[in-house]
Design a protein around this motif. Structure first.
Motif, PDB file in Angstrom:
ATOM      1  N   PRO A  30       0.830  -1.220   0.000  1.00 29.61           N
ATOM      2  CA  PRO A  30       0.000   0.000   0.000  1.00 29.61           C
ATOM      3  C   PRO A  30       0.851   1.250   0.000  1.00 29.61           C
ATOM      4  CG  PRO A  30       0.023  -1.033   2.177  1.00 29.61           C
ATOM      5  CD  PRO A  30       0.709  -1.984   1.246  1.00 29.61           C
ATOM      6  N   LYS A  31       0.401   2.193  -0.851  1.00 31.32           N
ATOM      7  CA  LYS A  31       1.136   3.445  -0.947  1.00 31.32           C
ATOM      8  C   LYS A  31       0.792   4.356   0.227  1.00 31.32           C
ATOM      9  CE  LYS A  31       1.397   3.413  -5.994  1.00 31.32           C
ATOM     10  NZ  LYS A  31       1.104   4.183  -7.236  1.00 31.32           N
ATOM     11  N   THR A  32       1.773   5.041   0.672  1.00 35.66           N
ATOM     12  CA  THR A  32       1.557   5.991   1.770  1.00 35.66           C
ATOM     13  C   THR A  32       0.858   7.235   1.231  1.00 35.66           C
ATOM     14  OG1 THR A  32       3.578   5.192   2.805  1.00 35.66           O
ATOM     15  CG2 THR A  32       2.690   7.282   3.607  1.00 35.66           C
ATOM     16  N   PRO A  33      -0.299   7.607   1.787  1.00 33.11           N
ATOM     17  CA  PRO A  33      -0.997   8.798   1.274  1.00 33.11           C
ATOM     18  C   PRO A  33      -0.177  10.056   1.537  1.00 33.11           C
ATOM     19  CG  PRO A  33      -2.024   7.990   3.299  1.00 33.11           C
ATOM     20  CD  PRO A  33      -1.021   6.977   2.902  1.00 33.11           C
ATOM     21  N   PRO A  34      -0.413  11.087   0.703  1.00 35.48           N
ATOM     22  CA  PRO A  34       0.359  12.321   0.890  1.00 35.48           C
ATOM     23  C   PRO A  34      -0.050  13.039   2.176  1.00 35.48           C
ATOM     24  CG  PRO A  34      -1.315  12.616  -0.783  1.00 35.48           C
ATOM     25  CD  PRO A  34      -1.316  11.152  -0.443  1.00 35.48           C
ATOM     26  N   VAL A  35       0.752  14.035   2.511  1.00 37.39           N
ATOM     27  CA  VAL A  35       0.499  14.804   3.730  1.00 37.39           C
ATOM     28  C   VAL A  35      -0.806  15.588   3.609  1.00 37.39           C
ATOM     29  CG1 VAL A  35       1.464  16.534   5.294  1.00 37.39           C
ATOM     30  CG2 VAL A  35       2.984  14.940   4.106  1.00 37.39           C
ATOM     31  N   ALA A  36      -1.161  16.012   2.372  1.00 36.16           N
ATOM     32  CA  ALA A  36      -2.395  16.780   2.200  1.00 36.16           C
ATOM     33  C   ALA A  36      -3.618  15.947   2.571  1.00 36.16           C
ATOM     34  CB  ALA A  36      -2.508  17.273   0.756  1.00 36.16           C
ATOM     35  N   ALA A  37      -3.545  14.613   2.307  1.00 35.58           N
ATOM     36  CA  ALA A  37      -4.677  13.762   2.665  1.00 35.58           C
ATOM     37  C   ALA A  37      -4.845  13.686   4.178  1.00 35.58           C
ATOM     38  CB  ALA A  37      -4.483  12.363   2.076  1.00 35.58           C
ATOM     39  N   TYR A  38      -3.722  13.597   4.907  1.00 33.74           N
ATOM     40  CA  TYR A  38      -3.809  13.587   6.371  1.00 33.74           C
ATOM     41  C   TYR A  38      -4.371  14.914   6.886  1.00 33.74           C
ATOM     42  CZ  TYR A  38      -1.153   9.249   6.612  1.00 33.74           C
ATOM     43  OH  TYR A  38      -0.751   7.957   6.501  1.00 33.74           O
ATOM     44  N   ARG A  39      -3.961  16.022   6.280  1.00 32.79           N
ATOM     45  CA  ARG A  39      -4.471  17.323   6.722  1.00 32.79           C
ATOM     46  C   ARG A  39      -5.968  17.437   6.463  1.00 32.79           C
ATOM     47  NH1 ARG A  39       0.404  20.912   4.005  1.00 32.79           N
ATOM     48  NH2 ARG A  39       1.966  20.543   5.649  1.00 32.79           N
TER      49      ARG A  39
END
Length: 266
Positions: free
Chosen positions: A189-198
């Motif tokens: 699984p790809k690590t989601p970007p930081v914008a998705a966490y925000r």
């Protein structure tokens, strides 16, 4: 005072206690020799039972004056015939400290008797046992080398026999089982970007600050009665000049010229 069998051999602490399995010998100078020194080896034995093996000799620096001896039966006696300095040198030699001045004592035969030489029969028996082990290991390796191809040949013969029997029975060839392919591993699984966490946590992105912390991208440092150009950055004027220079360069290269369009309709 009886010699305790639990004493330890510690020459550094002044405790010289040694137990001998074989006979112990001390040396005495031969009085009949006048031209050179000759040492006579004498074996120590218990004065009560006459036992000369398994003796214990002990000497404690600062406590004993002469050596004390004890036999396995339990008889204890004082042994003044053994020189204390020679005994101390011999114990240090057993500890691993070889003093050049006392090497003559070991060469003269002071100390425990050496073990008897190995008999020829024992050597032959040991060689026979070693030879048997080598032959057994060689046979094991030879069998392992031959066993695998023999098994493969037997398996192939059985397959050919089964095919011939099936053909004679009805002409039906046995269906060969397809080889199983290894399943592909699922992609990690790809690590989601930081914008998705925000976005998920409702956190706003930090605003970008000015590039120049001195003039805050204004190009001038202002104060009451003072207005000087900033020397830490190019400022907006320099940025405008750089943009104009880039446009002029593109015009000189002909990249901004519009190509004439040809009409295909009449």
């Amino acid at each position: 005072m009886p010699i305790s069998p639990w004493r330890s051999f510690n020459p550094d602490e002044g405790d010289f206690y040694v137990t001998f399995e074989r006979r112990f010998r001390y040396v005495v100078e031969d009085p009949e020799q006048t031209w050179r020194r000759v040492w006579i080896q004498t074996v120590i034995a218990c004065p009560v039972c006459g036992m000369d093996t398994g003796l214990r000799l002990a000497y404690k620096v600062g406590t004993d004056v002469v050596l004390e001896a004890a036999c396995p039966v339990g008889h204890i006696w004082v042994e003044p015939r053994v020189d204390v300095s020679q005994w101390v040198a011999y114990c240090r030699f057993r500890q691993g400290r070889q003093d050049i001045d006392w090497l003559w004592l070991i060469e003269a035969g002071f100390g425990e008797e050496p073990p008897p030489p190995m008999e020829t029969k024992d050597i032959i028996d040991a060689a026979k046992v070693g030879g048997k082990l080598l032959v057994r290991e060689w046979r094991k390796q030879a069998k392992a080398t031959v066993r695998k191809p023999v098994r493969q040949a037997k398996r192939e013969i059985r397959k050919q026999a089964m095919r011939a029997w099936a053909w004679q029975a009805g002409g039906v060839q046995p269906v060969e089982q397809p080889r199983r392919r290894k399943g592909r591993k699922a992609p990690a699984p790809k690590t989601p970007p930081v914008a998705a966490y925000r976005k998920a946590y409702g956190v706003q992105a930090p605003e970008k600050g000015p590039k120049c912390r001195v003039c805050e991208d204004s190009g001038h440092i202002t104060a009451p009665g003072i207005s000087i150009p900033c020397t830490e950055c190019d400022g907006p004027a320099a940025a405008a000049l750089a943009a104009a220079e880039r446009r002029a360069a593109r015009a000189r290269d002909g990249k901004d010229e519009r190509r004439p369009t040809t009409s295909t309709t009449k």
